[in-house]
Design a protein around this motif. Sequence first.
Motif, short mmCIF file in Angstrom:
data_model
loop_
_atom_site.label_atom_id
_atom_site.label_comp_id
_atom_site.label_asym_id
_atom_site.label_seq_id
_atom_site.Cartn_x
_atom_site.Cartn_y
_atom_site.Cartn_z
N GLN A 1 0.82 -1.22 0.00
CA GLN A 1 0.00 0.00 0.00
C GLN A 1 0.85 1.27 0.00
N GLN B 1 -9.54 1.84 -0.21
CA GLN B 1 -8.08 1.77 -0.28
C GLN B 1 -7.44 2.97 -0.94
N ASN B 2 -8.22 3.84 -1.54
CA ASN B 2 -7.59 4.88 -2.34
C ASN B 2 -8.43 6.15 -2.41
N TYR C 1 0.67 9.05 -1.33
CA TYR C 1 1.72 8.06 -1.56
C TYR C 1 2.29 8.12 -2.98
N ARG D 1 -3.68 7.25 0.45
CA ARG D 1 -4.32 6.16 1.18
C ARG D 1 -5.23 6.76 2.26
#
Length: 252
Positions: free
Chosen positions: A104, A174-175, A225, A237
Amino acid sequence: MQPLEKSAIDHAERSGYLAALRDQVKSVCLPFWWHGIDQSGRYGILHNGTASLVDTGSRHIAVTADHVLAQYLSDQERDPKVVCQFGSATVNIADRIIDRDPKQDIATIEVSQVVVGPTGSSFHAPREWPPQRLSEGEVIMCAGFPGKLREEQESTAEFPFQWFVGRATNVSSQNISLHLDLDNLHVPLSAESKLNRVLGGMSGGPVFRFVANPIEHLELVGVIYEYHQSYELMLARPAMLFRPDGSIVKEF
C-alpha cells in the motif's frame, strides 16, 4: 474555472482565510529528509519526502510513504553516517518504526512531542480516530514539500510548502484520488506560470477534508503516496487504514 469562482478564491486569499488554512495544514506536516555522502562522493541532501503528524488519542505518530522510508533505510545501510531529519530536528527513526506496508506504500513512525516541538510543528488531534470515510466529490486540500523547490545550503535546507484544493475524483476503501488539472488550476493572486509542476517529495503529505459542523475545521482523511505526472493524479491512502496504535490495516 469560471471567472466568478476565481474571484471568490482571490477574495478568500485577500481576506486571510486561505492563508489561515494553509498555516493550519503546514503546522501538522514537515519535510522528512536526510543528508550524507552520495555514491559519487559528494556531500549533500540525498532525498526528501513529507511526514504527516497525528495524535490518534492513543499514540503520537508520523505517517509517510513506505517508498520514502525504504529509500532512507537503504541510504543509511549504505552509509551509517547518513543523518535523518524531520524538519529541523535530527532523528534516528530505525528503532521508531511502528509498521510498514510496501504494497500500500505507507508507513508509520513513533515520534514524540520532544522531537516535534523544536521544529515548530504540532500534531493533528482529531476528535475521533480513525475519521469517517471520505465521499467522492468532497472538497479536499492536499499538501507537502516538493524536492524541486528545496534550497540546499550544505547540510541545511529550506523546503517551500505547496498545496492544492479540489474535489476528490475517486474514493474507495483503499484509495483517494485528486485530478489536479494543472493547466486550468487557478493560483490565487499569482500568475499560473509560477506553479511548480514537479511534485516529487509530496509523498507522505496530508489530505484534509473541510468540515462545517459544529464549527468549520479541517479533518485529516488521507496521506499521499504517489503522483502520476502524466495524468496529473494525486493518490492517497485513506486515514482509516491507520489504527489508533499506528498499526496498518492490511486486509479488507
